[in-house]
Write an enzyme that holds these catalytic residues in place. Structure first.
Site, PDB file in Angstrom:
ATOM      1  N   ARG A 165      21.901  24.019  69.047  1.00  0.00           N
ATOM      2  CA  ARG A 165      22.744  24.714  69.839  1.00  0.00           C
ATOM      3  C   ARG A 165      24.355  23.783  70.000  1.00  0.00           C
ATOM      4  O   ARG A 165      24.786  23.664  71.167  1.00  0.00           O
ATOM      5  CB  ARG A 165      22.431  25.048  71.349  1.00  0.00           C
ATOM      6  CG  ARG A 165      21.353  26.160  71.230  1.00  0.00           C
ATOM      7  CD  ARG A 165      21.791  27.485  70.776  1.00  0.00           C
ATOM      8  NE  ARG A 165      21.017  28.581  71.149  1.00  0.00           N
ATOM      9  CZ  ARG A 165      21.485  29.981  70.662  1.00  0.00           C
ATOM     10  NH1 ARG A 165      22.246  30.027  69.820  1.00  0.00           N
ATOM     11  NH2 ARG A 165      20.221  30.614  70.714  1.00  0.00           N
ATOM     12  N   LYS A 169      29.266  17.892  66.829  1.00  0.00           N
ATOM     13  CA  LYS A 169      28.622  17.310  65.611  1.00  0.00           C
ATOM     14  C   LYS A 169      29.463  16.091  65.370  1.00  0.00           C
ATOM     15  O   LYS A 169      29.070  14.963  65.024  1.00  0.00           O
ATOM     16  CB  LYS A 169      28.860  18.132  64.438  1.00  0.00           C
ATOM     17  CG  LYS A 169      27.955  19.368  64.659  1.00  0.00           C
ATOM     18  CD  LYS A 169      27.939  20.304  63.319  1.00  0.00           C
ATOM     19  CE  LYS A 169      26.906  21.360  63.360  1.00  0.00           C
ATOM     20  NZ  LYS A 169      27.035  22.314  62.289  1.00  0.00           N
ATOM     21  N   ASP A 176      23.936  19.385  58.445  1.00  0.00           N
ATOM     22  CA  ASP A 176      23.760  21.034  58.939  1.00  0.00           C
ATOM     23  C   ASP A 176      22.655  21.475  58.458  1.00  0.00           C
ATOM     24  O   ASP A 176      22.003  20.739  57.701  1.00  0.00           O
ATOM     25  CB  ASP A 176      24.973  21.674  58.357  1.00  0.00           C
ATOM     26  CG  ASP A 176      25.134  22.957  58.883  1.00  0.00           C
ATOM     27  OD1 ASP A 176      24.718  23.181  60.098  1.00  0.00           O
ATOM     28  OD2 ASP A 176      25.278  23.626  58.153  1.00  0.00           O
ATOM     29  N   ASP A 228      31.199  22.474  59.747  1.00  0.00           N
ATOM     30  CA  ASP A 228      30.947  20.933  59.459  1.00  0.00           C
ATOM     31  C   ASP A 228      32.159  20.142  59.103  1.00  0.00           C
ATOM     32  O   ASP A 228      31.900  18.937  58.833  1.00  0.00           O
ATOM     33  CB  ASP A 228      29.875  20.967  58.293  1.00  0.00           C
ATOM     34  CG  ASP A 228      28.726  22.067  58.657  1.00  0.00           C
ATOM     35  OD1 ASP A 228      28.437  21.817  59.681  1.00  0.00           O
ATOM     36  OD2 ASP A 228      28.318  22.582  57.455  1.00  0.00           O
ATOM     37  N   GLU A 252      25.385  39.568  57.619  1.00  0.00           N
ATOM     38  CA  GLU A 252      25.875  40.902  57.776  1.00  0.00           C
ATOM     39  C   GLU A 252      25.712  41.834  56.578  1.00  0.00           C
ATOM     40  O   GLU A 252      25.085  43.052  56.670  1.00  0.00           O
ATOM     41  CB  GLU A 252      27.481  40.852  57.901  1.00  0.00           C
ATOM     42  CG  GLU A 252      28.268  42.104  58.680  1.00  0.00           C
ATOM     43  CD  GLU A 252      29.411  41.873  59.061  1.00  0.00           C
ATOM     44  OE1 GLU A 252      30.135  41.088  58.596  1.00  0.00           O
ATOM     45  OE2 GLU A 252      29.396  42.425  60.318  1.00  0.00           O
ATOM     46  N   PHE A 296      34.772  39.941  67.114  1.00  0.00           N
ATOM     47  CA  PHE A 296      33.828  38.818  67.556  1.00  0.00           C
ATOM     48  C   PHE A 296      35.001  37.500  67.633  1.00  0.00           C
ATOM     49  O   PHE A 296      35.779  37.578  66.944  1.00  0.00           O
ATOM     50  CB  PHE A 296      32.744  38.366  66.346  1.00  0.00           C
ATOM     51  CG  PHE A 296      32.049  37.347  66.652  1.00  0.00           C
ATOM     52  CD1 PHE A 296      30.827  37.395  67.651  1.00  0.00           C
ATOM     53  CD2 PHE A 296      32.580  36.129  66.394  1.00  0.00           C
ATOM     54  CE1 PHE A 296      30.317  36.187  67.897  1.00  0.00           C
ATOM     55  CE2 PHE A 296      31.873  34.954  66.607  1.00  0.00           C
ATOM     56  CZ  PHE A 296      30.660  34.900  67.434  1.00  0.00           C
TER      57      PHE A 296
END
Length: 1094
Positions: A697, A703, A292, A727, A402, A450
């Site tokens: 992306r 993955k 990652d 991950d 954030e 979200f």
């Protein structure tokens, strides 16, 4: 932690008009319970009331998802008064909710109370496994208990992993079984031929002869002899091998890996942790690493670095990626000295005097700057802690991104310092008078959360003057789709250019926009929103659909750019691993430009690397997308991917021997490339030719699919490393999963096989411990097969010598203790301490690692050499003592018997196999000498005691045999001669190999004597965790692995999914509460239920 301890934990339950302390095991669905500060919730609860104002409480979910940031839960306004027992006893209601499920971040239900139906959202649910923080106490109604709680529904075992060497070991065991059955079959057939009336003098024709020796029934003779020999030769199967290997691996993991000071991260007080000992040797054979980016190659410590407001770019800093790009291009960057107004604190590393200290008021776009900063200060779910001054306030955020944005708002003069369930307070630098502060309270009307589909977050607020404003932040793609047309968005094109520039500099970008609402528009929309929130079916989908109605006609304010710096030592680590023959792939959810620049910065690619870029964001694809035809778009992308990959493969095959190559592919193209009908085979061939692959992306599922492509299709040994919940699927798909205990919680660590604090520690983990473990285990396995085969074949030659009678050659105790006592300790010592070169040399010459990739020490050729040597030595072990016995006499002038010969042969075998182990060792330590000397000396002591005592029910054949042999000259002569003759062939082979075909480590040994590695200097002596929290974090990482069916990021209340983390794709799997809490607390299991009434 067992169920008894968990179930005995106590909680307050309302009984009558009083709170009574009861065990968790007695809590039932529908009970009212009271939980006090720092306690853990015994079941899934509906929050009814809290001692805090407005029914608010704070919880910590670190035992579910590893995140330590506090989250808000708010009780329904209708139930705020039920905080004490006097009022709680009057509570009457019915909870109608969904069936038990494993989704930690959703809840659908209604509370029916006083003929009123009130929707229940996840904001009112307290899950078992969470703890109460910063709140004196809460009262809740039990909704699910025991195995029906959400965390228990997520409890799931991870499929066990087995190393490649173990799989080959199974084949070797089958080979030994084949040898066993073969020699048993030969002996049985030979016995059937030998047993005949011709040998009448052996008593074979006497009446009542045993079936095994009856010449009249040869079939029975063959069958009985076969099973007799099967028990006689069973010692060839190395059962003790598995015990020895497990012991060796356990010590390697817990003694060396876990206590290696070179993999200890002092800043976070985190050592390396081997969470399994099954895969140690696999660490020495890794050929592909899938990594990652964020938090793994980079630090995941986000700093607000640059921004673009109203088409103007702000920020003068230079990123590490820019410097790497400049070096790549051979150009020079002009370093700009930091201004006096620059502020550098955690989360904020911005320098531009045009915006600092209120200077933004002098900008031509000051009104846009004002809205931009207000958006940063209002549109979030951050919790402030501490005082009401900037220096004393800290922010609890769902992600570092954030927190960085809110910190930036503070430094620009918009200090967010207080949050209540319905409002937030921001201390703003007055827009008209410099240095004048004004506390402004914004009423928070709605938060549109979200999720992975929306990729944005919105907050609707009411200004003190009654004005209604919607602030929205999210990915550039979704914000641009919802912009208003016309002059109001005059900055969209220049902002797009800035986004691309920020991405090229390796910065993480986010777009900010707003919309002013009228009261009529808002009220009309809010009615639909309330209805969607009350829906029992497809609630999340309906809320998203309603959100679409108001998140439109947005006015773009600008974008933010946040820097995530590379971790220390990453470029050097990648370069070293590449020299070791390991190919490293980067799989990230970031943009293509960012991914490429990170790849340059961390030495994955360089100026000499030929790049093949496969990107769906090209003009021809965008033109088709603009027509709105999804089918044509899919066909176009599919055709593009197939065509480009075939072109790239042809070119790669032509230049493969001349240059290093790298493939860069985005997630959309990867989706089609992985399709077997389109180009999976072509993709695999192309990737195998490339030195590095960068996938941008990509989703967590992709993955895992890329990892599986190399693991299953290419049959290569893989390692995946990451630090976040996105991950986990990749980590579990690879042969070896490594979790980094970073900023994104403990999800990756809890799903991993090994845990480290920094990517750079892969050097020590693979090149040192992995290589050592591989070499040691291969020696141990080969040696076990050698010594068992040599021992058993000696018995086989004796069987041929005695007419296939099945007569045993060795005493039963000798045969039983051969593997258990007299040859056990030396091989364990070799498996633990043997090393060809020390740790420093292993890292200085990473090319040594290639021996493991090519499996040089465990090829069939190597194993066959051991087995051929064992066969040759078994002939020496048998025929030398037998030849001597035909003419030798003991001190009483008597011929030697079978037990004299077998004891002599047994002694020669022990001497030889232990010396052969020392020949195979790359280094000799005091432990080698002690173990070998102790084993041989122990045999002489045991044999003397055993043969000196005559006990009929234990032994009656060996009495005084050892003392008889010790008194003869030929015993000592053979004790010297047999090992020399037996080992001569091995010695010649080793000398020939070392002289003409030396291994790399042998060349280094010849080049100069390396210093033996001091294990104690690599051990953590003074770096143990010093605080309770540090001890808890280490213990959490050592817990058994758990895998979840559900995936989802935790999100700060009032939302439930992490906004920034979610941009990487599918959310994280939850961890089992009962497993996760073993490190720090004790809790029970509950009864089950679905619908509660009180």
């Amino acid at each position: 932690m067992n169920d008894k301890v968990v179930n005995s934990s106590l909680v307050d339950r309302l009984e009558g008009r009083m709170w009574a302390r009861v065990p968790w095991s007695e809590v039932k669905v529908g009970d009212l319970v009271r939980v006090t500060q720092d306690q853990f919730f015994p079941a899934d609860l509906l929050l009814l009331a809290s001692t805090n104002a407005d029914g608010v409480c704070y919880i910590e979910t670190s035992n579910l998802d590893g995140e330590t940031n506090l989250k808000i839960r708010k009780a329904l306004e209708r139930t705020w008064d039920y905080i004490d027992e006097k009022k709680a006893v009057d509570f009457r209601g019915v909870i109608v909710c969904e069936h038990p499920n494993n989704s930690l971040y959703t809840f659908t239900g209604n509370l029916e109370i006083s003929k009123q139906t009130i929707p229940i959202t996840p904001n009112q649910i307290l899950l078992r496994g969470c703890s109460l923080r910063n709140t004196a106490s809460i009262v809740g109604a039990v909704t699910f208990t025991g195995h029906e709680t959400k965390v228990m529904m997520n409890s799931m075992d991870v499929p066990s992993k087995r190393s490649t060497l173990e799989l080959k070991l199974d084949m070797l065991i089958l080979l030994l079984f084949g040898i066993l059955f073969s020699i048993c079959f030969i002996g049985a057939i030979g016995s059937g031929v030998f047993i005949s009336t011709e040998y009448w003098y052996l008593g074979l024709i006497l009446p009542g002869i045993e079936g095994q020796y009856d010449p009249g029934n040869k079939f029975l003779v063959v069958i009985l002899t076969f099973f007799t020999l099967l028990t006689l030769y069973a010692n060839i199967i190395p059962i003790s091998l598995y015990v020895s290997i497990e012991m060796i691996k356990f010590i390697q993991s817990n003694w060396f890996i876990n206590n290696d000071a070179s993999m200890y991260h002092e800043e976070s007080n985190t050592p390396a942790l081997a969470r399994t000992s099954n895969l140690n040797e696999e660490l020495g054979q890794i050929e592909y690493i899938f990594s990652d980016k964020t938090g793994t190659l980079t630090r995941n410590l986000m700093d607000f670095f640059k921004c673009s407001i109203a088409g103007t770019m702000y920020g003068t800093g230079i990123t590490e990626i820019q410097r790497a790009a400049a070096r790549r291009n051979g150009s020079l960057l002009e370093e700009i000295s930091r201004s006096e107004d620059a502020i550098c604190e955690k989360g904020f590393n911005f320098d531009d005097r045009r915006l600092m200290k209120g200077q933004w008021r002098n900008e031509s776009n000051a009104d846009v700057c004002l809205e931009f900063f207000r958006c940063l200060a209002i549109c979030h779910t951050v919790l402030p802690e501490g005082g009401d001054t900037p220096d004393s306030t800290t922010y609890q955020a769902a992600s570092p991104d954030e927190a960085a944005l809110v910190t930036a708002a503070k430094n620009f003069g918009f200090f967010f310092y207080l949050r209540s369930p319905t409002a937030i307070r921001v201390r703003e630098a007055h827009v008209e008078k410099l240095h004048k502060l004004q506390d402004v309270e914004y009423e928070i009307l709605n938060v549109l959360e979200f999720n992975s589909v929306r990729k944005r977050q919105s907050v609707i607020c009411r200004y003190p003057d009654g004005q209604l404003v919607l602030y929205c932040k999210g990915a550039d793609t979704v914000i641009y789709e919802r912009m208003a047309e016309g002059a109001s968005n005059q900055y969209r094109e220049v902002t797009r250019d800035h986004l691309e520039k920020f991405g090229a500099d390796g910065l993480r970008t986010l777009c900010l926009a707003y919309r002013r609402l009228t009261a009529e528009v808002y009220e009309s929309w809010n009615e639909k929103f309330i209805q969607a929130k009350s829906a029992l079916r497809d609630r999340e989908k309906k809320i998203d659909e309603v959100a679409e109605l108001i998140e439109k006609d947005l006015i773009l304010l600008g974008c933010t750019a946040i820097e995530d710096k590379l971790q220390e030592g990453v470029p050097n680590c990648i370069e070293t691993l590449s020299r070791a023959g390991i190919k490293i792939w980067m799989l990230t959810g970031d943009k293509l430009e960012t991914a490429i620049n990170i790849a340059y910065a961390c030495s994955l690619v360089n100026n000499e690397t030929k790049q093949f870029v496969l990107n769906s964001d090209v003009k021809e694809i965008r033109d088709i997308e603009d027509r709105g035809d999804a089918v044509m778009t899919a066909q176009a992308v599919s055709s593009l991917v197939k065509q480009r990959m075939e072109e790239y493969l042809d070119e790669a095959e032509r230049v493969a021997d001349d240059v290093d190559m790298a493939l860069v592919i985005d997630g959309r193209c990867l989706m089609y490339a992985l399709d077997p009908l389109i180009g999976r085979g072509t993709l695999l061939k192309l990737c195998m030719l490339c030195k590095a692959v960068v996938c941008c992306r990509v989703s967590p599922l992709q993955k895992a699919q890329v990892t599986t492509l190399i693991k299953d299709d290419a049959k290569k040994i893989t390692l995946s490393i990451g630090d976040g919940a996105n991950d986990v699927s990749m980590i579990q798909a690879a042969h070896i999963g490594v979790g980094i205990s970073g900023q994104e919680g403990m999800q990756a660590v809890m799903a991993s096989d090994f845990a480290i604090a920094q990517f750079r520690y892969l050097k020590e983990l693979l090149l040192v411990h992995g290589r050592w473990s591989y070499i040691r285990i291969t020696k141990v396995v080969a040696y076990f097969f050698y010594k068992n085969l040599a021992f058993t074949l000696t018995q086989f030659w004796f069987t041929l010598y005695t007419g296939f009678s099945g007569q045993r050659f060795y005493d039963d105790w000798f045969q039983s203790l051969y593997n258990v006592l007299f040859t056990a300790l030396p091989v364990i010592v070799v498996g633990i301490f043997d090393q060809d070169v020390n740790a420093k040399t292993s890292i200085k010459f990473p090319e040594l690692y290639k021996a493991g990739i090519y499996n040089l020490f465990f090829k069939w050729r190597v194993i066959m050499l051991w087995l051929v040597g064992a066969t040759y030595q078994s002939l020496v072990f048998f025929y030398f003592p037998i030849s001597v016995a035909q003419s030798a006499q003991n001190y009483s002038a008597r011929m030697l018997g079978v037990w004299d010969v077998s004891t002599l042969a047994y002694t020669c075998i022990l001497m030889t196999v232990n010396l052969r182990l020392m020949m195979a060792s790359s280094s000799l330590t005091k432990w080698h000498l002690i173990s070998v000397g102790g084993s041989i000396g122990g045999w002489f002591v045991f044999a003397s005691v055993y043969s000196g005592i005559q006990v009929s029910f234990i032994q009656e054949n060996i009495y005084w045999v050892m003392f008889t042999l010790l008194g003869t000259w030929f015993f000592w002569f053979l004790l010297l001669l047999v090992p020399v003759v037996a080992l001569s062939l091995d010695l010649l082979v080793l000398l020939f190999q070392r002289w003409f075909f030396p291994y790399d480590f042998q060349i280094l040994q010849e080049h100069g004597k390396f210093d033996s590695d001091d294990y104690e200097s690599r051990t953590l002596l003074d770096h143990r965790p010093s605080t309770v929290e540090e001890q808890r974090r280490i213990q959490m990482a050592q817990l058994p692995k758990e895998r979840s069916k559900h995936t989802g990021f935790s999100f700060d209340s009032p939302g439930f999914e992490s906004f920034f983390a979610q941009q990487s794709g599918v959310p994280p799997p939850a961890k089992s509460w009962d497993i996760a809490r073993r490190a720090s607390m004790k809790h029970p299991r509950q009864s089950t239920g679905r619908k509660s009434r009180h």
